[in-house]
Design a protein around this motif. Sequence first.
Motif, PDB file in Angstrom:
ATOM      1  N   SER A 200       0.818  -1.223   0.000  1.00  0.00           N
ATOM      2  CA  SER A 200       0.000   0.000   0.000  1.00  0.00           C
ATOM      3  C   SER A 200       0.849   1.269   0.000  1.00  0.00           C
ATOM      4  N   LYS A 201       2.069   1.187   0.507  1.00  0.00           N
ATOM      5  CA  LYS A 201       2.947   2.367   0.540  1.00  0.00           C
ATOM      6  C   LYS A 201       3.267   2.894  -0.866  1.00  0.00           C
ATOM      7  N   LEU A 296      10.823   7.576  -7.517  1.00  0.00           N
ATOM      8  CA  LEU A 296       9.505   7.640  -6.877  1.00  0.00           C
ATOM      9  C   LEU A 296       9.302   6.464  -5.935  1.00  0.00           C
ATOM     10  N   ILE A 297       9.739   5.310  -6.372  1.00  0.00           N
ATOM     11  CA  ILE A 297       9.615   4.099  -5.554  1.00  0.00           C
ATOM     12  C   ILE A 297      10.549   4.188  -4.360  1.00  0.00           C
ATOM     13  N   SER A 298      11.777   4.648  -4.609  1.00  0.00           N
ATOM     14  CA  SER A 298      12.768   4.749  -3.537  1.00  0.00           C
ATOM     15  C   SER A 298      12.292   5.680  -2.432  1.00  0.00           C
ATOM     16  N   ARG A 299      11.715   6.819  -2.804  1.00  0.00           N
ATOM     17  CA  ARG A 299      11.277   7.779  -1.805  1.00  0.00           C
ATOM     18  C   ARG A 299      10.137   7.228  -0.952  1.00  0.00           C
ATOM     19  N   ARG A 300       9.228   6.445  -1.577  1.00  0.00           N
ATOM     20  CA  ARG A 300       8.140   5.828  -0.803  1.00  0.00           C
ATOM     21  C   ARG A 300       8.704   4.838   0.225  1.00  0.00           C
ATOM     22  N   THR A 304       8.510   5.313   4.556  1.00  0.00           N
ATOM     23  CA  THR A 304       7.809   4.361   5.429  1.00  0.00           C
ATOM     24  C   THR A 304       8.766   3.447   6.166  1.00  0.00           C
ATOM     25  N   ALA A 305      10.059   3.723   6.052  1.00  0.00           N
ATOM     26  CA  ALA A 305      11.067   2.860   6.706  1.00  0.00           C
ATOM     27  C   ALA A 305      10.974   3.000   8.230  1.00  0.00           C
TER      28      ALA A 305
END
Length: 305
Positions: A200-201, A296-300, A304-305
Amino acid sequence: IIEIGQYWWNMQGRKAVVAIQRVLGHYVDTFSYYSPMAIRNDNEAYQHIAYSPIYPKFKVTDILRRNGFKDNFYGIVPTKFIPALLTDSRVETLLKAGRTDHLRYFLGNKSAFEELWQSYKIAVRKGYDITDISLWSDYVDTLRRLGKDIHNPKYLCPTDLKGEHDRRYEELLRQRERKEIEQKQQKAMEDEKRFKELKSKFFGICFTDGTIQVHVLESVQEHLEEGVSMHHCVFSNAYYLKEDSLILSATIEGKRIETIEVSLRTLEVVQSRGVCNKNTEYHEQIVNLVNANRGLISRRMKATA
């Protein structure tokens, strides 16, 4: 010529084998030729020998002739033909009616004999000429699987057997496909919660180069629809539950072009496949577009880390 054994049946079809002893060896038909003739357990060796062509000069009992035997086995092995003729009135009926092709088929397909006999009788009583018993049996079995009334002459006596067989078979395939999709939808509902926990992230990620649009698949149902539309295994292999994978769909004006798998460990495109797993003319363009937007994927992931 050496006698190997004898098959005996009584009037009730009970069988006994009187034969020399079989011994183990490299070949099926290996025997102890000096052993006495005695009652033995039937086995593949005696059956193998009994399948051989029949010597043309033989005598048969009166009961076999009463039941319709006329010195012809019609290509049916005696070990099947004789006990069936002694014990099964259906065999006698077919033999006396001269439907020996049908008899040979049914004795070689016992399940069809049991399941379709009533239907067969109805078709015959209606005067229907079954010229291809194998095709007709397959057709009626298809009707049964479709839930049709296989005791209704309307179904049992088609004017164009081949055409109706093919039409009903296509209908059965469509029915199976619908059931398979229903089962997949049920599985999608069961897996949805776990999928959202994992992915979902990444929901809402989408990007374009002006021609190609790419977006993250945001439900198990979308994975199902992608797999069905593209004829590949993105749903059936449960890519949506792979913790280190993210699945995206590339489209042009709403039409699916390729399905992309991105590794969440390396952020590299693992694969990008079109219909039936084939690359399209847009393949390199799609891969380059995804690589250009993997931030974009990396920042998400970092958020959420």
